[in-house]
Design a protein around this motif. Structure first.
Motif, PDB file in Angstrom:
ATOM      1  N   ALA A  38      11.919  21.672   8.627  1.00  0.00           N
ATOM      2  CA  ALA A  38      10.929  20.892   7.889  1.00  0.00           C
ATOM      3  C   ALA A  38       9.540  21.004   8.514  1.00  0.00           C
ATOM      4  O   ALA A  38       8.538  21.202   7.811  1.00  0.00           O
ATOM      5  CB  ALA A  38      11.361  19.424   7.837  1.00  0.00           C
ATOM      6  N   LEU A  39       9.483  20.892   9.852  1.00  0.00           N
ATOM      7  CA  LEU A  39       8.192  20.870  10.550  1.00  0.00           C
ATOM      8  C   LEU A  39       7.558  22.249  10.669  1.00  0.00           C
ATOM      9  O   LEU A  39       6.331  22.380  10.602  1.00  0.00           O
ATOM     10  CB  LEU A  39       8.363  20.272  11.943  1.00  0.00           C
ATOM     11  CG  LEU A  39       8.635  18.772  12.031  1.00  0.00           C
ATOM     12  CD1 LEU A  39       9.024  18.386  13.450  1.00  0.00           C
ATOM     13  CD2 LEU A  39       7.401  17.983  11.589  1.00  0.00           C
ATOM     14  N   PHE A  40       8.372  23.287  10.874  1.00  0.00           N
ATOM     15  CA  PHE A  40       7.824  24.581  11.262  1.00  0.00           C
ATOM     16  C   PHE A  40       8.044  25.701  10.248  1.00  0.00           C
ATOM     17  O   PHE A  40       7.622  26.819  10.479  1.00  0.00           O
ATOM     18  CB  PHE A  40       8.410  24.982  12.621  1.00  0.00           C
ATOM     19  CG  PHE A  40       8.146  23.974  13.697  1.00  0.00           C
ATOM     20  CD1 PHE A  40       6.858  23.777  14.184  1.00  0.00           C
ATOM     21  CD2 PHE A  40       9.177  23.195  14.208  1.00  0.00           C
ATOM     22  CE1 PHE A  40       6.609  22.836  15.175  1.00  0.00           C
ATOM     23  CE2 PHE A  40       8.936  22.248  15.195  1.00  0.00           C
ATOM     24  CZ  PHE A  40       7.649  22.062  15.682  1.00  0.00           C
ATOM     25  N   LEU A  41       8.683  25.398   9.128  1.00  0.00           N
ATOM     26  CA  LEU A  41       8.833  26.385   8.067  1.00  0.00           C
ATOM     27  C   LEU A  41       8.316  25.847   6.740  1.00  0.00           C
ATOM     28  O   LEU A  41       7.366  26.394   6.174  1.00  0.00           O
ATOM     29  CB  LEU A  41      10.308  26.797   7.922  1.00  0.00           C
ATOM     30  CG  LEU A  41      10.596  27.859   6.846  1.00  0.00           C
ATOM     31  CD1 LEU A  41       9.829  29.145   7.130  1.00  0.00           C
ATOM     32  CD2 LEU A  41      12.091  28.135   6.734  1.00  0.00           C
ATOM     33  N   VAL A  51      -3.592  23.750   1.477  1.00  0.00           N
ATOM     34  CA  VAL A  51      -4.551  23.018   2.314  1.00  0.00           C
ATOM     35  C   VAL A  51      -5.447  23.929   3.137  1.00  0.00           C
ATOM     36  O   VAL A  51      -6.674  23.842   3.070  1.00  0.00           O
ATOM     37  CB  VAL A  51      -3.810  22.037   3.251  1.00  0.00           C
ATOM     38  CG1 VAL A  51      -4.808  21.298   4.155  1.00  0.00           C
ATOM     39  CG2 VAL A  51      -2.994  21.038   2.438  1.00  0.00           C
ATOM     40  N   TRP A  52      -4.870  24.813   3.919  1.00  0.00           N
ATOM     41  CA  TRP A  52      -5.660  25.601   4.876  1.00  0.00           C
ATOM     42  C   TRP A  52      -6.695  26.520   4.249  1.00  0.00           C
ATOM     43  O   TRP A  52      -7.741  26.763   4.866  1.00  0.00           O
ATOM     44  CB  TRP A  52      -4.730  26.384   5.793  1.00  0.00           C
ATOM     45  CG  TRP A  52      -3.938  25.503   6.717  1.00  0.00           C
ATOM     46  CD1 TRP A  52      -4.209  24.194   7.045  1.00  0.00           C
ATOM     47  CD2 TRP A  52      -2.741  25.843   7.420  1.00  0.00           C
ATOM     48  NE1 TRP A  52      -3.267  23.701   7.907  1.00  0.00           N
ATOM     49  CE2 TRP A  52      -2.349  24.695   8.162  1.00  0.00           C
ATOM     50  CE3 TRP A  52      -1.967  26.994   7.505  1.00  0.00           C
ATOM     51  CZ2 TRP A  52      -1.215  24.674   8.961  1.00  0.00           C
ATOM     52  CZ3 TRP A  52      -0.839  26.989   8.303  1.00  0.00           C
ATOM     53  CH2 TRP A  52      -0.467  25.847   9.028  1.00  0.00           C
ATOM     54  N   PRO A  53      -6.491  27.051   3.034  1.00  0.00           N
ATOM     55  CA  PRO A  53      -7.566  27.856   2.443  1.00  0.00           C
ATOM     56  C   PRO A  53      -8.873  27.083   2.301  1.00  0.00           C
ATOM     57  O   PRO A  53      -9.954  27.687   2.260  1.00  0.00           O
ATOM     58  CB  PRO A  53      -6.993  28.224   1.062  1.00  0.00           C
ATOM     59  CG  PRO A  53      -5.516  28.254   1.276  1.00  0.00           C
ATOM     60  CD  PRO A  53      -5.255  27.107   2.216  1.00  0.00           C
ATOM     61  N   THR A  54      -8.784  25.748   2.262  1.00  0.00           N
ATOM     62  CA  THR A  54      -9.994  24.919   2.187  1.00  0.00           C
ATOM     63  C   THR A  54     -10.421  24.420   3.561  1.00  0.00           C
ATOM     64  O   THR A  54     -11.576  24.592   3.975  1.00  0.00           O
ATOM     65  CB  THR A  54      -9.746  23.699   1.272  1.00  0.00           C
ATOM     66  OG1 THR A  54      -9.410  24.159  -0.039  1.00  0.00           O
ATOM     67  CG2 THR A  54     -10.993  22.824   1.203  1.00  0.00           C
ATOM     68  N   SER A  75       1.321  32.848  15.256  1.00  0.00           N
ATOM     69  CA  SER A  75       2.080  33.322  16.420  1.00  0.00           C
ATOM     70  C   SER A  75       2.859  32.169  17.050  1.00  0.00           C
ATOM     71  O   SER A  75       4.000  32.353  17.498  1.00  0.00           O
ATOM     72  CB  SER A  75       1.158  33.978  17.450  1.00  0.00           C
ATOM     73  OG  SER A  75       0.218  33.070  17.987  1.00  0.00           O
ATOM     74  N   ALA A  76       2.268  30.958  17.051  1.00  0.00           N
ATOM     75  CA  ALA A  76       3.005  29.802  17.566  1.00  0.00           C
ATOM     76  C   ALA A  76       4.194  29.475  16.671  1.00  0.00           C
ATOM     77  O   ALA A  76       5.303  29.200  17.156  1.00  0.00           O
ATOM     78  CB  ALA A  76       2.079  28.592  17.666  1.00  0.00           C
ATOM     79  N   LEU A  77       3.993  29.523  15.364  1.00  0.00           N
ATOM     80  CA  LEU A  77       5.095  29.269  14.430  1.00  0.00           C
ATOM     81  C   LEU A  77       6.175  30.340  14.549  1.00  0.00           C
ATOM     82  O   LEU A  77       7.377  30.039  14.489  1.00  0.00           O
ATOM     83  CB  LEU A  77       4.559  29.213  12.998  1.00  0.00           C
ATOM     84  CG  LEU A  77       3.727  27.975  12.644  1.00  0.00           C
ATOM     85  CD1 LEU A  77       2.999  28.179  11.322  1.00  0.00           C
ATOM     86  CD2 LEU A  77       4.604  26.732  12.587  1.00  0.00           C
ATOM     87  N   ALA A  78       5.766  31.592  14.742  1.00  0.00           N
ATOM     88  CA  ALA A  78       6.743  32.673  14.922  1.00  0.00           C
ATOM     89  C   ALA A  78       7.584  32.428  16.161  1.00  0.00           C
ATOM     90  O   ALA A  78       8.800  32.679  16.169  1.00  0.00           O
ATOM     91  CB  ALA A  78       6.017  34.016  15.028  1.00  0.00           C
ATOM     92  N   ILE A 236      -1.834  22.881  16.436  1.00  0.00           N
ATOM     93  CA  ILE A 236      -2.686  23.791  15.674  1.00  0.00           C
ATOM     94  C   ILE A 236      -2.605  23.476  14.186  1.00  0.00           C
ATOM     95  O   ILE A 236      -3.617  23.525  13.475  1.00  0.00           O
ATOM     96  CB  ILE A 236      -2.291  25.255  15.948  1.00  0.00           C
ATOM     97  CG1 ILE A 236      -2.581  25.624  17.397  1.00  0.00           C
ATOM     98  CG2 ILE A 236      -3.056  26.191  15.029  1.00  0.00           C
ATOM     99  CD1 ILE A 236      -2.214  27.041  17.760  1.00  0.00           C
ATOM    100  N   MET A 237      -1.426  23.134  13.693  1.00  0.00           N
ATOM    101  CA  MET A 237      -1.313  22.761  12.281  1.00  0.00           C
ATOM    102  C   MET A 237      -2.149  21.520  11.983  1.00  0.00           C
ATOM    103  O   MET A 237      -2.804  21.430  10.936  1.00  0.00           O
ATOM    104  CB  MET A 237       0.156  22.523  11.909  1.00  0.00           C
ATOM    105  CG  MET A 237       0.981  23.786  11.809  1.00  0.00           C
ATOM    106  SD  MET A 237       2.588  23.513  11.005  1.00  0.00           S
ATOM    107  CE  MET A 237       3.420  22.489  12.201  1.00  0.00           C
ATOM    108  N   PHE A 238      -2.157  20.565  12.919  1.00  0.00           N
ATOM    109  CA  PHE A 238      -2.970  19.361  12.741  1.00  0.00           C
ATOM    110  C   PHE A 238      -4.457  19.708  12.708  1.00  0.00           C
ATOM    111  O   PHE A 238      -5.200  19.233  11.838  1.00  0.00           O
ATOM    112  CB  PHE A 238      -2.674  18.375  13.871  1.00  0.00           C
ATOM    113  CG  PHE A 238      -3.581  17.168  13.879  1.00  0.00           C
ATOM    114  CD1 PHE A 238      -3.468  16.187  12.905  1.00  0.00           C
ATOM    115  CD2 PHE A 238      -4.554  17.028  14.847  1.00  0.00           C
ATOM    116  CE1 PHE A 238      -4.307  15.080  12.889  1.00  0.00           C
ATOM    117  CE2 PHE A 238      -5.400  15.926  14.855  1.00  0.00           C
ATOM    118  CZ  PHE A 238      -5.280  14.950  13.877  1.00  0.00           C
ATOM    119  N   VAL A 239      -4.886  20.548  13.650  1.00  0.00           N
ATOM    120  CA  VAL A 239      -6.305  20.920  13.719  1.00  0.00           C
ATOM    121  C   VAL A 239      -6.725  21.700  12.478  1.00  0.00           C
ATOM    122  O   VAL A 239      -7.821  21.485  11.942  1.00  0.00           O
ATOM    123  CB  VAL A 239      -6.570  21.748  14.994  1.00  0.00           C
ATOM    124  CG1 VAL A 239      -7.966  22.357  14.961  1.00  0.00           C
ATOM    125  CG2 VAL A 239      -6.415  20.873  16.225  1.00  0.00           C
TER     126      VAL A 239
END
Length: 312
Positions: A38-41, A51-54, A75-78, A236-239
Motif C-alpha cells: 500500500a505504502l510503496f507500490l 499529484v507529482w506532475p503538478t 531509486s528509493a522505491l525500487a 521523499i514521497m511526502f516532499v
C-alpha cells in the motif's frame, strides 16, 4: 558557529512528529505485506499519475522538479520493493544475484549524492546562491564530502552474508553492516544534505537519519538498510507531495556559515577515511576477499545482529 537559526518549540514538535510518523509507518511496512504494498507500490503509482506532475513539475518554485528528486524517489522505491521481493519471494534470498541487489542499490543512492556534491562545486557559487530554488554554497566541502561518499561505497561489505529473520516479518538482516559503517554513513549523508539542500536539512538530514538509525539500534538490529530505504522513500514521497513544507510551513534555515559547511564535511571525511583504513587492515590481516568475505564476523555487533533473529 551554529548549524541552524534556532528552531522554536513548534519546529521541535513538528520534527518529533515527523520522526515518530516515519518510524511508525516503517514498522507498518516492515511487519505487514499489505503495508509495504500500500505504502510503496499503490500510493506512489497514484501520486505519480495524479499529484507529482503538478507538485514536482520541472522548474517549480520549491525545487522538487529536479532530476535528482525524481531519480531519488524511484531509486528509493525500487530499493524497498526489491527488498520486499528478497524477503517474501520463495528461495530468492538464497540466490547470489538477489544478494547483490542491496549493495548495488545502496551504492547507487550514495553515488547519486556524490555526483550532486561535485556538481554543486562546479557551479562555483563561492558566496552562495539559489539553484533550482534551493540555496547552495560551493566550496571545498563539496569535494571533501564527495570523497567521503566514495569511501563509504568502498566500505560496503559482507552482502554474501545477508539472511532473513525467523519471525513473521522476515526482515533482511545484513550483519556485516555494523555500527561504525552506519555512523560513517550518517555523518556523510548529513553533511551531504547540509551541502546540497541546506535549508531543508533539519528534516531531510537530521530527522530522516534518526528515523532509520534508531530502529537499527533499538528495534530490529541488522536491518538498517531496510529501515533506511523505507523511511527515505516515505520522506521523499511526502516532499514531492507537499513541496512547501520545509520552505513555508515549518522552515528551519541554516546559518549559511562556510565554517559549518567545512567542519561537517571534514568530520564526514575523517570518519569514512578512518573506517576505510580500519577495514583495509582487517582485510589484509585476515586475508579476506572483500567481494565475498564478511569483514566483521568477529565483532559483537555482527553477533548481536544474528543472535536470535536470523536463519541461514
Amino acid at each position: 558557529m551554529g548549524l541552524y537559526d534556532i528552531p522554536g518549540l513548534a519546529n521541535w514538535a513538528i520534527m518529533l512528529l515527523i520522526l515518530f510518523a516515519l518510524m511508525g509507518l516503517n514498522e507498518l511496512g516492515r511487519r505487514t505485506k499489505w503495508g509495504t504494498l500500500a505504502l510503496f507500490l499503490i500510493l506512489p503509482l497514484l501520486l505519480t499519475i495524479f499529484v507529482w506532475p503538478t507538485t514536482a513539475a520541472p522548474g517549480n518554485e520549491y525545487g522538487t522538479g529536479t532530476w535528482f528528486n525524481w531519480v531519488k524517489t524511484y531509486s528509493a522505491l525500487a530499493g524497498v520493493l526489491g527488498f520486499f521481493a528478497i524477503r517474501f519471494v520463495p528461495g530468492l534470498s538464497k540466490k547470489s544475484f538477489a544478494r547483490l541487489f542491496p549493495p548495488l542499490i545502496l551504492a547507487l543512492n550514495i553515488l547519486e549524492a556524490v555526483i550532486r556534491d561535485f556538481q554543486i562545486y562546479s557551479f562555483r557559487l563561492w558566496d552562495g546562491a539559489y539553484i533550482d530554488h534551493l540555496w547552495v554554497m560551493s566550496g571545498p566541502w563539496n569535494i571533501m564530502n564527495g570523497i567521503a561518499g566514495l569511501l563509504n561505497i568502498l566500505t560496503i561489505s559482507g552482502w554474501a552474508g545477508i539472511v532473513l529473520s525467523k519471525d513473521k516479518s522476515r526482515d533482511m538482516i545484513w550483519p556485516d553492516m555494523i555500527w561504525p559503517w552506519i555512523i560513517a554513513y550518517d555523518l556523510w549523508n548529513f553533511a551531504y544534505t547540509y551541502n546540497a539542500i541546506a535549508d531543508h536539512s533539519f528534516y531531510c538530514g537530521l530527522t530522516l537519519l534518526l528515523s532509520c538509525t534508531i530502529p537499527a539500534f533499538l528495534i530490529k538490529k541488522g536491518a538498517w538498510l531496510q529501515h533506511r530505504a523505507s523511511t527515505l522513500a516515505l520522506w521523499i514521497m511526502f516532499v514531492m507531495t507537499v513541496p512547501s513544507f520545509a520552505d513555508r510551513i515549518a522552515p528551519v534555515p541554516t546559518t549559511h556559515n562556510p565554517k559549518v559547511f567545512f567542519t561537517l564535511s571534514l568530520i564526514a571525511l575523517i570518519a569514512n577515511a578512518a573506517l576505510f583504513i580500519y577495514q583495509l587492515r582487517k582485510i589484509i590481516r585476515n586475508k579476506l576477499n572483500p567481494l565475498h568475505s564478511e569483514i566483521y564476523s568477529d565483532t559483537p555487533s555482527y553477533r548481536a545482529a544474528l543472535a536470535d533473529t536470523a536463519s541461514v
